[in-house]
Design a protein around this motif. Structure first.
Motif, mmCIF file in Angstrom:
data_model
loop_
_atom_site.group_PDB
_atom_site.id
_atom_site.type_symbol
_atom_site.label_atom_id
_atom_site.label_comp_id
_atom_site.label_asym_id
_atom_site.label_seq_id
_atom_site.Cartn_x
_atom_site.Cartn_y
_atom_site.Cartn_z
ATOM 1 N N ARG A 33 0.553 -1.551 -0.336
ATOM 2 C CA ARG A 33 0.356 -0.124 0.240
ATOM 3 C C ARG A 33 0.910 1.360 0.190
ATOM 4 N NH1 ARG A 33 -4.668 -0.427 4.331
ATOM 5 N NH2 ARG A 33 -4.959 -1.442 3.191
ATOM 6 N N TRP A 34 2.098 1.418 0.516
ATOM 7 C CA TRP A 34 3.323 2.322 1.317
ATOM 8 C C TRP A 34 3.147 2.756 -0.639
ATOM 9 C CZ3 TRP A 34 7.840 3.845 -0.094
ATOM 10 C CH2 TRP A 34 7.829 5.288 0.630
ATOM 11 N N ASP A 35 4.032 1.857 -1.192
ATOM 12 C CA ASP A 35 4.457 1.718 -2.439
ATOM 13 C C ASP A 35 3.471 2.555 -3.609
ATOM 14 O OD1 ASP A 35 6.641 0.682 -1.327
ATOM 15 O OD2 ASP A 35 6.350 -0.963 -2.656
ATOM 16 N N ARG A 36 2.199 1.831 -3.509
ATOM 17 C CA ARG A 36 1.065 2.659 -4.576
ATOM 18 C C ARG A 36 0.864 3.445 -4.017
ATOM 19 N NH1 ARG A 36 -2.146 -2.039 -4.949
ATOM 20 N NH2 ARG A 36 -2.793 -1.630 -2.162
ATOM 21 N N ARG A 37 1.135 4.366 -2.930
ATOM 22 C CA ARG A 37 0.252 5.359 -1.859
ATOM 23 C C ARG A 37 1.116 6.456 -2.559
ATOM 24 N NH1 ARG A 37 -3.053 9.399 -2.435
ATOM 25 N NH2 ARG A 37 -3.026 10.194 -0.577
ATOM 26 N N MET A 38 2.847 6.256 -2.399
ATOM 27 C CA MET A 38 3.486 6.868 -2.741
ATOM 28 C C MET A 38 3.991 7.109 -3.737
ATOM 29 S SD MET A 38 6.112 9.000 -1.792
ATOM 30 C CE MET A 38 6.108 8.217 0.096
ATOM 31 N N GLN A 39 3.597 6.579 -4.936
ATOM 32 C CA GLN A 39 3.409 7.103 -6.262
ATOM 33 C C GLN A 39 2.384 8.273 -6.108
ATOM 34 O OE1 GLN A 39 1.861 4.072 -9.265
ATOM 35 N NE2 GLN A 39 3.284 4.615 -10.830
ATOM 36 N N GLN A 40 1.145 7.868 -6.193
ATOM 37 C CA GLN A 40 0.150 8.230 -6.425
ATOM 38 C C GLN A 40 0.131 9.995 -5.958
ATOM 39 O OE1 GLN A 40 -3.052 6.211 -4.262
ATOM 40 N NE2 GLN A 40 -3.460 5.018 -6.002
ATOM 41 N N ARG A 41 0.836 10.001 -4.865
ATOM 42 C CA ARG A 41 1.528 11.388 -4.276
ATOM 43 C C ARG A 41 2.701 12.312 -5.015
ATOM 44 N NH1 ARG A 41 3.592 10.344 1.817
ATOM 45 N NH2 ARG A 41 3.629 12.730 1.252
ATOM 46 N N LEU A 42 3.174 11.218 -5.456
ATOM 47 C CA LEU A 42 4.372 12.143 -6.612
ATOM 48 C C LEU A 42 3.468 12.444 -7.878
ATOM 49 C CD1 LEU A 42 7.202 9.668 -6.431
ATOM 50 C CD2 LEU A 42 7.325 12.049 -5.598
ATOM 51 N N HIS B 282 0.721 13.807 -8.053
ATOM 52 C CA HIS B 282 0.017 14.375 -7.737
ATOM 53 C C HIS B 282 1.328 15.720 -7.312
ATOM 54 C CE1 HIS B 282 -3.459 11.996 -6.870
ATOM 55 N NE2 HIS B 282 -4.017 12.603 -7.909
ATOM 56 N N GLY B 283 1.910 16.040 -7.444
ATOM 57 C CA GLY B 283 3.129 17.235 -7.572
ATOM 58 C C GLY B 283 2.937 16.731 -5.634
ATOM 59 N N GLU B 284 3.432 16.061 -4.934
ATOM 60 C CA GLU B 284 3.631 16.450 -3.602
ATOM 61 C C GLU B 284 4.730 15.835 -3.122
ATOM 62 O OE1 GLU B 284 2.395 14.121 0.602
ATOM 63 O OE2 GLU B 284 0.796 13.633 -1.096
ATOM 64 N N ALA B 285 5.178 17.788 -3.185
ATOM 65 C CA ALA B 285 6.566 17.219 -2.687
ATOM 66 C C ALA B 285 6.729 16.584 -1.359
ATOM 67 C CB ALA B 285 6.851 19.033 -2.473
ATOM 68 N N ALA B 286 6.183 17.431 -0.609
ATOM 69 C CA ALA B 286 6.109 16.143 0.630
ATOM 70 C C ALA B 286 6.793 14.922 0.494
ATOM 71 C CB ALA B 286 5.276 16.504 1.977
ATOM 72 N N ALA B 287 5.909 13.874 -0.158
ATOM 73 C CA ALA B 287 6.230 12.436 -0.809
ATOM 74 C C ALA B 287 7.411 12.304 -1.333
ATOM 75 C CB ALA B 287 5.324 12.453 -1.894
ATOM 76 N N LEU B 288 8.125 13.835 -2.225
ATOM 77 C CA LEU B 288 9.203 13.143 -2.356
ATOM 78 C C LEU B 288 10.755 13.511 -1.700
ATOM 79 C CD1 LEU B 288 11.729 12.873 -5.232
ATOM 80 C CD2 LEU B 288 11.440 15.588 -4.885
ATOM 81 N N GLY B 289 9.738 14.188 -0.531
ATOM 82 C CA GLY B 289 11.146 14.193 1.115
ATOM 83 C C GLY B 289 10.269 12.905 1.685
ATOM 84 N N GLU B 290 9.874 12.265 1.798
ATOM 85 C CA GLU B 290 9.254 11.355 2.623
ATOM 86 C C GLU B 290 10.460 9.769 1.818
ATOM 87 O OE1 GLU B 290 5.462 9.407 3.828
ATOM 88 O OE2 GLU B 290 5.416 11.382 3.460
ATOM 89 N N LEU B 291 10.436 9.992 -0.056
ATOM 90 C CA LEU B 291 11.120 9.144 -0.587
ATOM 91 C C LEU B 291 12.549 8.740 -0.363
ATOM 92 C CD1 LEU B 291 9.882 7.212 -2.345
ATOM 93 C CD2 LEU B 291 10.667 8.535 -4.158
ATOM 94 N N TYR B 292 13.275 10.639 -0.232
ATOM 95 C CA TYR B 292 14.209 11.061 -0.310
ATOM 96 C C TYR B 292 14.990 10.412 1.574
ATOM 97 C CZ TYR B 292 18.904 12.860 -0.326
ATOM 98 O OH TYR B 292 20.191 13.069 -0.132
ATOM 99 N N ASP B 293 14.152 10.550 2.240
ATOM 100 C CA ASP B 293 14.716 10.022 3.842
ATOM 101 C C ASP B 293 14.683 8.844 3.073
ATOM 102 O OD1 ASP B 293 15.093 12.639 3.648
ATOM 103 O OD2 ASP B 293 12.176 12.589 5.477
ATOM 104 N N ARG B 294 14.203 7.866 2.862
ATOM 105 C CA ARG B 294 13.339 6.190 2.594
ATOM 106 C C ARG B 294 14.440 5.846 1.777
ATOM 107 N NH1 ARG B 294 7.915 3.150 3.253
ATOM 108 N NH2 ARG B 294 8.647 1.398 4.485
ATOM 109 N N PHE B 295 15.273 6.082 1.471
ATOM 110 C CA PHE B 295 15.771 5.532 -0.220
ATOM 111 C C PHE B 295 16.799 5.877 -0.290
ATOM 112 C CE2 PHE B 295 11.827 3.729 -0.854
ATOM 113 C CZ PHE B 295 11.651 2.750 -0.357
ATOM 114 N N ALA B 296 17.203 7.413 0.323
ATOM 115 C CA ALA B 296 18.577 8.088 0.013
ATOM 116 C C ALA B 296 20.183 7.416 0.025
ATOM 117 C CB ALA B 296 18.415 9.079 0.048
ATOM 118 N N SER B 297 20.168 6.876 0.820
ATOM 119 C CA SER B 297 21.227 6.081 1.528
ATOM 120 C C SER B 297 21.645 4.352 -0.114
ATOM 121 C CB SER B 297 20.926 5.820 2.797
ATOM 122 O OG SER B 297 19.923 4.749 3.336
#
Length: 193
Positions: free
Chosen positions: A9-18, A20-35
């Motif tokens: 569900r998180w993956d699907r929701r994250m894609q939907q948020r991205l 829709h241009g939700e900048a906070a989603a990009l921040g969450e994605l970065y925090d989770r996968f940047a390393s």
């Protein structure tokens, strides 16, 4: 583990948020996968600034093209690793080919060996990071602390049979690093190596 019919569900929701241009989603994605992205990029490219640049490129691509991820094809983590791997290998090839064209040492065969070695190392890192924590802990004891299965069993507080099982499964997963793509990764992870 999620099936192809029911992506997380998180993956699907994250894609939907991205999408829709939700900048906070990009921040969450970065925090989770940047390393993960930076580690894989650095493993392939062998250069800190190149890995930094590639990390920015991966997240920019995710921001600009969220629809390129299909949740039905597998976890977002694997897709991001595949994207990172593909872009890092492309960049390594381009950099090394340019160096050869400028009269650098080596041959195209040397270049392909370097790319293959970097790809296998990156896949091995990904497999270790993605494997279940009990398997990873057993492998770390055996590899870094030179524990045999009996000592690992004591350190982990499990039976000797369980320690052997964890080591065997961990090594089996790690041995797939030489395969075209790691187990559970989407088809694009196994692209050109």
């Amino acid at each position: 583990m999620a099936t192809k019919d029911a992506p997380p569900r998180w993956d699907r929701r994250m894609q939907q948020r991205l999408a829709h241009g939700e900048a906070a989603a990009l921040g969450e994605l970065y925090d989770r996968f940047a390393s993960l992205v930076h580690g894989l990029a650095h493993r392939v490219l062998g250069d800190e600034s190149a890995a930094d640049s590639l990390t920015r490129e991966v997240f920019l691509q995710l921001w600009e093209n969220p629809e390129s991820y299909d949740p039905k094809q597998g976890p977002l983590r694997s897709w991001i690793a595949a994207l990172t791997h593909r872009l890092a290998v492309q960049r390594l090839r381009a950099t090394e080919t340019a160096a050869l064209a400028r009269g650098g040492e080596g041959t195209t065969e040397d270049l392909e060996r370097k790319v293959h070695h970097a790809s296998v190392a990156a896949r091995a890192d990904y497999i270790v990071q993605a494997m279940p924590a009990p398997l990873r802990a057993a492998l770390e004891l055996a590899y870094f602390q030179r524990r045999d299965y009996r000592q690992a069993a004591t350190d982990l507080g499990v039976t000797e049979d369980e320690a052997r099982r964890r080591l065997r499964l961990g090594l089996q997963l790690l041995s797939t690093a030489h395969d075209t793509r790691p187990s559970g990764a989407p088809p694009e992870y196994g692209g050109a190596v």
